[in-house]
Write a protein that holds these residues in place. Structure first.
Motif, PDB file in Angstrom:
ATOM      1  N   SER A  96       0.818  -0.892  -0.041  1.00 48.16           N
ATOM      2  CA  SER A  96      -0.043   0.010   0.016  1.00 48.16           C
ATOM      3  C   SER A  96       0.934   1.419   0.006  1.00 48.16           C
ATOM      4  O   SER A  96       0.509   2.506  -0.614  1.00 48.16           O
ATOM      5  CB  SER A  96      -1.064  -0.005   1.235  1.00 48.16           C
ATOM      6  OG  SER A  96      -0.318  -0.149   2.414  1.00 48.16           O
ATOM      7  N   TYR A  97       2.011   1.242   0.571  1.00 49.45           N
ATOM      8  CA  TYR A  97       3.085   2.222   0.489  1.00 49.45           C
ATOM      9  C   TYR A  97       3.481   2.362  -0.971  1.00 49.45           C
ATOM     10  O   TYR A  97       3.465   3.726  -1.375  1.00 49.45           O
ATOM     11  CB  TYR A  97       4.206   2.109   1.372  1.00 49.45           C
ATOM     12  CG  TYR A  97       5.228   3.014   1.078  1.00 49.45           C
ATOM     13  CD1 TYR A  97       5.151   4.285   1.579  1.00 49.45           C
ATOM     14  CD2 TYR A  97       6.377   2.860   0.145  1.00 49.45           C
ATOM     15  CE1 TYR A  97       6.061   5.267   1.523  1.00 49.45           C
ATOM     16  CE2 TYR A  97       7.602   3.892   0.080  1.00 49.45           C
ATOM     17  CZ  TYR A  97       7.162   5.189   0.818  1.00 49.45           C
ATOM     18  OH  TYR A  97       8.098   6.370   0.630  1.00 49.45           O
ATOM     19  N   ALA A 102      -3.386   9.754   0.206  1.00 50.07           N
ATOM     20  CA  ALA A 102      -2.112   9.058  -0.092  1.00 50.07           C
ATOM     21  C   ALA A 102      -1.024   9.524   0.708  1.00 50.07           C
ATOM     22  O   ALA A 102      -0.203   8.418   1.206  1.00 50.07           O
ATOM     23  CB  ALA A 102      -1.802   9.251  -1.616  1.00 50.07           C
ATOM     24  N   CYS A 103      -0.815  10.954   1.082  1.00 49.80           N
ATOM     25  CA  CYS A 103       0.061  11.304   2.100  1.00 49.80           C
ATOM     26  C   CYS A 103       0.030  10.522   3.524  1.00 49.80           C
ATOM     27  O   CYS A 103       0.875  10.382   4.026  1.00 49.80           O
ATOM     28  CB  CYS A 103       0.143  12.702   2.441  1.00 49.80           C
ATOM     29  SG  CYS A 103       0.536  13.759   0.985  1.00 49.80           S
ATOM     30  N   LYS A 104      -1.425  10.461   3.914  1.00 45.23           N
ATOM     31  CA  LYS A 104      -1.609   9.693   5.116  1.00 45.23           C
ATOM     32  C   LYS A 104      -0.956   8.424   5.235  1.00 45.23           C
ATOM     33  O   LYS A 104       0.039   7.766   6.081  1.00 45.23           O
ATOM     34  CB  LYS A 104      -3.066   9.666   5.479  1.00 45.23           C
ATOM     35  CG  LYS A 104      -3.488   9.470   6.855  1.00 45.23           C
ATOM     36  CD  LYS A 104      -4.763   9.636   7.333  1.00 45.23           C
ATOM     37  CE  LYS A 104      -5.403   8.892   8.292  1.00 45.23           C
ATOM     38  NZ  LYS A 104      -5.940   7.815   7.848  1.00 45.23           N
ATOM     39  N   GLU A 136       2.119   6.921   7.467  1.00 43.46           N
ATOM     40  CA  GLU A 136       2.121   5.915   8.606  1.00 43.46           C
ATOM     41  C   GLU A 136       3.123   4.852   8.146  1.00 43.46           C
ATOM     42  O   GLU A 136       3.778   4.511   9.282  1.00 43.46           O
ATOM     43  CB  GLU A 136       0.652   5.024   7.961  1.00 43.46           C
ATOM     44  CG  GLU A 136      -0.585   5.863   8.863  1.00 43.46           C
ATOM     45  CD  GLU A 136      -1.791   5.120   8.308  1.00 43.46           C
ATOM     46  OE1 GLU A 136      -1.802   4.091   7.589  1.00 43.46           O
ATOM     47  OE2 GLU A 136      -2.905   5.882   8.590  1.00 43.46           O
ATOM     48  N   HIS A 137       3.630   4.670   7.098  1.00 53.90           N
ATOM     49  CA  HIS A 137       4.613   3.741   6.710  1.00 53.90           C
ATOM     50  C   HIS A 137       5.966   4.413   7.479  1.00 53.90           C
ATOM     51  O   HIS A 137       6.911   3.593   8.235  1.00 53.90           O
ATOM     52  CB  HIS A 137       4.895   3.826   5.304  1.00 53.90           C
ATOM     53  CG  HIS A 137       6.293   2.682   4.783  1.00 53.90           C
ATOM     54  ND1 HIS A 137       5.999   1.523   4.845  1.00 53.90           N
ATOM     55  CD2 HIS A 137       7.576   3.295   4.544  1.00 53.90           C
ATOM     56  CE1 HIS A 137       7.128   1.005   4.205  1.00 53.90           C
ATOM     57  NE2 HIS A 137       8.080   2.078   4.151  1.00 53.90           N
ATOM     58  N   LYS A 176       9.542   5.041  14.450  1.00 56.61           N
ATOM     59  CA  LYS A 176       9.030   4.677  16.062  1.00 56.61           C
ATOM     60  C   LYS A 176       9.768   3.505  16.552  1.00 56.61           C
ATOM     61  O   LYS A 176      10.250   3.579  17.701  1.00 56.61           O
ATOM     62  CB  LYS A 176       7.574   4.624  16.097  1.00 56.61           C
ATOM     63  CG  LYS A 176       6.692   4.844  17.273  1.00 56.61           C
ATOM     64  CD  LYS A 176       5.249   4.999  17.136  1.00 56.61           C
ATOM     65  CE  LYS A 176       4.648   3.551  17.545  1.00 56.61           C
ATOM     66  NZ  LYS A 176       3.483   3.213  17.355  1.00 56.61           N
ATOM     67  N   GLN A 177       9.858   2.556  15.664  1.00 51.62           N
ATOM     68  CA  GLN A 177      10.645   1.628  15.930  1.00 51.62           C
ATOM     69  C   GLN A 177      12.129   1.503  16.365  1.00 51.62           C
ATOM     70  O   GLN A 177      12.300   1.103  17.409  1.00 51.62           O
ATOM     71  CB  GLN A 177      10.341   0.371  14.829  1.00 51.62           C
ATOM     72  CG  GLN A 177      10.733  -0.945  15.058  1.00 51.62           C
ATOM     73  CD  GLN A 177      10.578  -1.908  14.125  1.00 51.62           C
ATOM     74  OE1 GLN A 177       9.825  -1.622  13.087  1.00 51.62           O
ATOM     75  NE2 GLN A 177      11.473  -3.146  13.953  1.00 51.62           N
TER      76      GLN A 177
END
Ligand code: HEM
Ligand code: NAG
Ligand code: NAG
Length: 510
Positions: free
Chosen positions: A216-217, A255-257, A261-262, A268-269
């Protein structure tokens, strides 16, 4: 004030009076704006007198000249008629001067004009102000901070990572070709290059090539490519408020969202890993920091670390630039080799004698495949992954032929047109790797897939390594043949794509 003035009878009168004054004022403002636009257009026409171009409409510009997805061919046609440069009117007062001459490119790339605001700003909601969009002092600081992330000591171990990513893709292809139908490769090459940049730059270990989120990215990046391209060309979509209300604007936001998220997940990880003391020690003991380490530990000139916003912009920039461009480069190179079996076979023989069964490739071996490198460069000439870049002139410029442009004009450096310009490359449409033979000579600015000057591509070496690894390993495993029913058609997006995908027939070698 008397009570009478507010009496019910005088209300309607004062309102209609007010309305009249307001509409008169509005009309006046509109008229003023029209005069202003008219004068600006006259100024532009005068400034561009030395640069002839096909006739254009006062409002629609050259819209009639450009059919959808025929831009590349059209500009090549213009290049034959109008030497060196040609103004392209997008609408009323919006014009860019398209350049396709090596001397012209050299002049512009030797200056430090900022990226063209009206184009690049459209990317900012997506990739933020990272290295690609920044200008001036901040750009310089970021570039200096990030340059060590591309030192060869860092790039060296990446070769093994790339080998693994490519092998996963080839294994997948081997499964798929048992059905003996042509395979669309752009999509799986994109997943492979995303996998590779995630592992190299962000030390992110995951099965990117099989993961639904990565799909999806990739989809989102494809949409953002097309949406940005369309928006540049639509006068009514320039205003952010209006665009956000349009259906394309909503798709863009969505699409930006997805893209964010990706990248958020990657940041974060890593941040949570750094919380872990042991992990921090391990990273510090690593001889070299990866790209994300460098960002997280970076101190800017003022001693502060990068803000979350800046960090995210750099991650978004590298995630995009680091995979979409190389996917285009690899896919088009494989197509070019499929269409030219004689060169394909020469490359294969070179790679076979270098690597044998091809169980691995070393850093040193990447420099020992001269013919394959020539074929890759020739593919980057015919199919430059970044078809054009643009700048706003911060001061007037005079070109070697004496023509000049004033400050404020937008120039578009059309890399695609330069590479297809018959004055620069004889028989430009012919795929001929010998153009890049060691003894061949050419203008320093005739071949610019990675742009040039101080704002050239920071990932050039990384990209060339990935191209070589991907091409070499693919040729060891498969014979590539074109699909005569579906010849790919190059179309300009931010990155060069094919309108109908890139379909190849693959045959497993014995
Ligand atoms: C075949 C692959 C590639 C091609 C053809 C390519 C081409 C380019 C071009 C033409 C520019 C100039 C853009 C402009 O002036 O607006 C550029 C800039 C840039 N590229 Fe690449 N690129 C490739 C791969 C990569 C990779 C793998 C990375 C990262 C790992 C990368 C990161 C960047 C960045 C960050 C910039 C902005 C540099 C700056 O302005 O200081 N590129 N690239
Ligand atoms: C866009 O249009 C809206 C409403 O017409 C206006 O308020 C706003 O100032 C405009 N924005 C820009 C950046 O021109
Ligand atoms: C490419 O060129 C077109 C004009 O031909 C221009 O509108 C567009 O903004 C340019 N794109 C980039 C990324 O510079």
């Amino acid at each position: 004030m008397s009570i009478a003035a507010l009496s019910p009878t005088s209300f309607p009168g004062s309102i209609s009076g007010l309305l009249q004054v307001a509409s008169l004022l509005g009309l006046l403002l509109l008229l003023l704006k029209a005069v202003q636009l008219y004068l600006h257009r006259q100024w532009l026409l005068k400034a561009l007198q030395q640069f002839p171009c096909p006739p254009s409409h006062w409002f629609f510009g050259h819209k009639h000249e450009f059919q959808i997805d025929q831009e590349l061919e059209k500009l090549v046609k213009w290049a034959k008629e109008f030497p060196s440069a040609c103004p392209r009117w997008l609408w009323g007062t919006k014009v860019v001067i398209v350049l396709y001459d090596p001397d012209y490119m050299k002049v512009i790339l030797g200056r430090s004009d900022p990226k063209a605001h009206s184009t690049y700003r459209l990317l900012s909601p997506w990739i933020g102000y990272g290295l690609l969009l920044l200008n001036g002092q901040t750009w310089f600081q970021h570039r200096r901070t990030l340059t060590p992330a591309f030192h060869y000591d860092i790039l060296k171990p990446y070769v093994a990572v790339m080998v693994n990513s490519v092998r996963v893709m080839l294994d997948k292809w081997e499964q798929l070709i048992s059905q003996d139908s042509p395979l669309e490769i752009f999509q799986s090459v994109s997943l492979m290059t995303l996998d590779s940049i995630m592992k190299c730059a962000f030390s992110h270990q995951s099965g990117t090539q099989f993961d639904k989120n990565s799909h999806s990215y990739i989809q989102a990046i494809g949409d953002l490519n097309s949406l940005t391209f369309t928006r540049v060309r639509n006068i009514f979509h320039q205003n952010d408020t209006i665009y956000s209300l349009s259906s394309n604007g909503r798709l863009f936001k969505q699409a930006c969202k997805l893209a964010h998220e990706h990248t958020d997940q990657v940041i974060k990880q890593r941040k949570s890993q750094l919380q872990d003391e042991n992990e921090l020690e391990k990273i510090k003991r690593k001889r070299h920091l990866d790209f994300l380490d460098i960002l997280l530990f970076a101190r800017m000139a003022d001693g502060k670390s990068l803000s979350n916003k800046d960090l995210r912009a750099e991650v978004d920039t590298f995630m995009f630039e680091g995979h979409d461009t190389t996917a285009s480069g690899i896919s088009w190179t494989l197509y070019a080799l499929a269409a030219h079996p004689e060169h394909q076979q020469k490359c294969r023989e070179e790679v076979q004698s270098l690597l044998g069964d091809g169980s691995s490739i070393t850093w040193e071996q990447l420099d020992q495949m001269p013919y394959t490198t020539m074929c890759i460069k020739e593919a980057l000439r015919l199919y430059p992954p970044v078809p054009n870049v643009s700048r706003d002139l911060s001061k007037p410029v005079t070109f070697p032929d004496g023509r000049s442009l004033p400050k404020g004009i937008t120039v578009s450096l059309s890399i695609y047109t330069l590479h297809h310009n018959p004055k620069v490359w004889p028989n430009p449409e012919v795929y001929d790797p010998s153009r890049f033979a060691p003894d061949a000579t050419r203008h320093s600015h005739a071949f610019l897939p990675f742009s040039g000057g101080s704002r050239n591509c920071i990932g050039k070496q990384f990209a060339m390594n990935e191209l070589k690894v991907a091409v070499a390993l693919t040729l060891l495993r498969f014979e590539l043949l074109p699909d005569p029913m579906r010849i790919p058609q190059p179309v300009a997006r931010l990155v060069l794509k094919s309108k109908n995908g890139i379909y190849l027939r693959l045959r497993k070698l014995k």
